[in-house]
Design a protein around this motif. Structure first.
Motif, PDB file in Angstrom:
ATOM      1  N   ARG A 163       0.820  -1.210   0.000  1.00  0.00           N
ATOM      2  CA  ARG A 163       0.000   0.000   0.000  1.00  0.00           C
ATOM      3  C   ARG A 163       0.854   1.260   0.000  1.00  0.00           C
ATOM      4  NH1 ARG A 163      -5.022   1.632   0.708  1.00  0.00           N
ATOM      5  NH2 ARG A 163      -5.780  -0.487   0.936  1.00  0.00           N
ATOM      6  N   CYS A 164       1.923   1.288   0.802  1.00  0.00           N
ATOM      7  CA  CYS A 164       2.773   2.475   0.826  1.00  0.00           C
ATOM      8  C   CYS A 164       3.738   2.490  -0.345  1.00  0.00           C
ATOM      9  CB  CYS A 164       3.547   2.554   2.142  1.00  0.00           C
ATOM     10  SG  CYS A 164       4.794   1.266   2.367  1.00  0.00           S
ATOM     11  N   GLY A 165       4.003   1.333  -0.944  1.00  0.00           N
ATOM     12  CA  GLY A 165       4.844   1.260  -2.123  1.00  0.00           C
ATOM     13  C   GLY A 165       6.329   1.181  -1.851  1.00  0.00           C
ATOM     14  N   GLU A 166       6.750   1.143  -0.591  1.00  0.00           N
ATOM     15  CA  GLU A 166       8.176   1.191  -0.272  1.00  0.00           C
ATOM     16  C   GLU A 166       8.707  -0.126   0.277  1.00  0.00           C
ATOM     17  OE1 GLU A 166       9.773   3.624  -1.220  1.00  0.00           O
ATOM     18  OE2 GLU A 166       8.261   5.181  -1.497  1.00  0.00           O
ATOM     19  N   MET A 167       8.029  -1.221   0.001  1.00  0.00           N
ATOM     20  CA  MET A 167       8.430  -2.501   0.586  1.00  0.00           C
ATOM     21  C   MET A 167       9.812  -2.938   0.118  1.00  0.00           C
ATOM     22  SD  MET A 167       6.405  -6.134   0.517  1.00  0.00           S
ATOM     23  CE  MET A 167       7.039  -6.603  -1.086  1.00  0.00           C
ATOM     24  N   PHE A 168      10.195  -2.571  -1.104  1.00  0.00           N
ATOM     25  CA  PHE A 168      11.481  -3.003  -1.638  1.00  0.00           C
ATOM     26  C   PHE A 168      12.668  -2.217  -1.051  1.00  0.00           C
ATOM     27  CE2 PHE A 168       9.174  -4.389  -5.759  1.00  0.00           C
ATOM     28  CZ  PHE A 168       8.827  -5.584  -5.154  1.00  0.00           C
ATOM     29  N   ASP A 169      12.393  -1.116  -0.347  1.00  0.00           N
ATOM     30  CA  ASP A 169      13.451  -0.297   0.240  1.00  0.00           C
ATOM     31  C   ASP A 169      13.457  -0.500   1.752  1.00  0.00           C
ATOM     32  OD1 ASP A 169      15.245   1.594   1.098  1.00  0.00           O
ATOM     33  OD2 ASP A 169      14.461   3.207  -0.168  1.00  0.00           O
ATOM     34  N   PRO A 170      14.446  -1.210   2.301  1.00  0.00           N
ATOM     35  CA  PRO A 170      14.460  -1.473   3.751  1.00  0.00           C
ATOM     36  C   PRO A 170      14.459  -0.204   4.594  1.00  0.00           C
ATOM     37  CG  PRO A 170      16.091  -2.826   2.605  1.00  0.00           C
ATOM     38  CD  PRO A 170      15.600  -1.818   1.614  1.00  0.00           C
ATOM     39  N   ASN A 171      14.991   0.887   4.057  1.00  0.00           N
ATOM     40  CA  ASN A 171      15.056   2.131   4.827  1.00  0.00           C
ATOM     41  C   ASN A 171      13.721   2.853   4.898  1.00  0.00           C
ATOM     42  OD1 ASN A 171      17.871   1.827   5.240  1.00  0.00           O
ATOM     43  ND2 ASN A 171      18.277   2.705   3.199  1.00  0.00           N
TER      44      ASN A 171
END
Length: 504
Positions: free
Chosen positions: A347-355
């Motif tokens: 949903r937030c779209g940032e799952m691929f970026d651990p930070n």
């Protein structure tokens, strides 16, 4: 005496012939229309009366009855105005009866007698050609209808022009086809920085008309890639352009009577209703999947569509047609499109970026993409993760292949498929093959077969997924101009399936 004129009633893209019978008899003055008309058709009597008054033609003080035959076929739309007026003019001996019977008429009348364009002129011209009649229509509809070629098209500005034409006072010239739309696209595949693997997937999808699913973080270029897909697709063939334009004619989307050779690209918003996507409404109009026939349907934010809309796509994807069922009719529309879907990984779209990922990762991604059912996901031939583009790549000058060079390879692969499936009805691309033809066309060599069987066992592929890999491998082989599918072709086809996607 009964005078006759002819028109059509639309049921999807089919135009059913309708005989308009007019009887003027003794009795109390009345003007009635029978034959299952809807409200717009029933109101034609008032528009026809006003138009005739504008021409200084007074209706006799008699009973006028208009019958629309066959009487059990629903009649909808304002295009019945002109055929009713033509039948009435023939009954009043103002125009010859044989002239009224020699044409198929459609058009809406203004109160001053001018003709208003209506939708459906192209399928109406097809129906007129089948019955050996000419088509009489409003002037703006003439260039559209003239594309049929097999039927003479007479386009008039007003009802007075119709009278002068059929009485020989001022014959109207036949209409000429509208201009072919050749507007060049201002975008190019070279505009996309990086994403070489995604470009390769688009090339394969375009060459074989395969359905394509992209998952990537916001701003990774998914929409940009999809928008450039039309730049590498081959133009519509004349037959495809005609059948696509018939759907657009029903929907009233043809611009100035011109027919485009560019493949449709439809991108509905994720809030669109089922009737907007699949088709429906009061008149069972075509939906986005039919308007994308022979082209591309791009559905961005794919998991955000309602579950009912997504699940309704499953059958049209397989069959290439959709049945819009209503209480009084079942209307079928063709919808052989290429589905390109894009989604964020969560949903937030940032799952691929651990930070940047939220505390619920990766569960949030599984829940988000879990809105797409396994059977629907299984219908995508190519699935690809689109990584973010680095700032260093953005600073580099535009490089890579242009759309023209990719389009040349795609066109060559499509020509190979067209020759291969020339005598097979309903099959135009590798994505369409099934049954015994699938086994014959997609048979790999022994090394490729062993590799595919090993992969299928490890991935737990369904039969559909197994066959879709073979179809994609056949397209890759066509792009390589190879007669038989080999292991490298299968390996590349397998690489374009997300391993994390659930097979069903």
């Amino acid at each position: 005496m009964v005078a006759r004129a002819y028109t059509v009633a639309f049921e999807g893209v089919d135009a059913h012939p309708v005989e308009v019978q007019c009887a003027v008899s003794n009795g109390l003055p009345a003007f009635s229309i029978v034959g299952l008309p809807d409200k717009a058709v029933s109101e034609a009597r008032d528009r026809v009366r006003a138009a005739l008054n504008a021409m200084a033609i007074a209706l006799p003080s008699k009973r006028i009855t208009i019958n629309l035959s066959p009487a059990d076929l629903p009649k909808e739309g304002s295009h019945f105005d002109l055929p009713v007026a033509v039948a009435l003019l023939a009954a009043l001996n103002i125009i010859p009866e044989d002239a009224a019977e020699s044409c198929v008429a459609l058009g809406e009348l203004s109160l001053d007698g001018s003709l208003v364009p209506v939708t459906g002129a192209l399928p109406a011209a097809m129906s007129a050609a089948e019955t050996g009649r000419s088509l009489l229509c409003p002037e703006p509809s003439g260039p559209e209808a003239a594309w049929v070629g097999a039927a003479q098209v007479i386009a008039a500005r007003s009802l007075a022009d119709v009278v002068r034409h059929y009485t020989g006072q001022s014959p109207l010239p036949p209409s000429e086809p509208g201009e072919v739309s050749t507007d060049p696209l201002s975008i190019d595949m070279r505009d996309v920085k990086g994403q070489e693997r995604a470009k390769r997937a688009l090339e394969i999808a375009a060459a074989g008309r395969h359905h394509f699913f992209m998952v990537g973080s916001p701003g990774s270029g998914k929409s940009m890639l999809a928008a450039r897909l039309p730049t590498i697709l081959p133009p519509l063939t004349p037959a495809e352009a005609l059948e696509t334009s018939m759907i657009h004619s029903i929907a009233g989307l043809l611009d100035a009577g011109g027919i485009s050779r560019q493949r449709p690209f439809r991108e509905p918003h994720h809030t669109a209703s089922m009737a907007a996507i699949v088709g429906g409404g009061r008149r069972a109009s075509p939906g986005e999947i039919s308007l994308a026939h022979n082209g591309v349907l791009f559905m961005d934010e794919f998991p955000e569509y309602s579950r009912s809309v997504l699940e309704t796509l499953r059958q049209p994807i397989e069959t290439g047609s959709v049945m819009v069922a209503r209480a009084n009719a079942h209307v079928s529309y063709p919808c052989r499109f290429m589905l390109v879907a894009a989604a964020n990984p969560c949903r937030c779209g940032e799952m691929f970026d651990p930070n940047k990922a939220c505390s619920r990762a990766p569960v949030c991604g599984e829940d988000y993409l879990g809105r797409i059912s396994g059977p629907l996901m299984d219908r995508f031939d190519l699935r690809l993760e689109v990584p973010p583009v680095s700032f260093q790549d953005l600073d580099l000058p535009a490089s890579g292949e242009t759309s023209a060079s990719i389009a040349a390879r795609v066109a060559a692969a499509r020509e190979t498929q067209a020759a291969r499936y020339e005598d097979i009805p309903g099959t135009r691309a590798n994505a369409d093959i099934h049954g015994a033809l699938l086994e014959e066309i997609t048979a790999p060599d022994s090394d490729g077969r062993a590799f595919l069987n090993s992969v299928a066992e490890k991935m737990g592929l369904s039969a559909r997924g197994y066959h879709r890999i073979l179809r994609v491998a056949r397209t890759i082989a066509d792009l390589d101009d190879a007669d038989q599918i080999k292991r490298p072709h299968i390996a590349e086809a397998v690489s374009f399936r997300l391993l994390s996607a659930k097979e069903n």
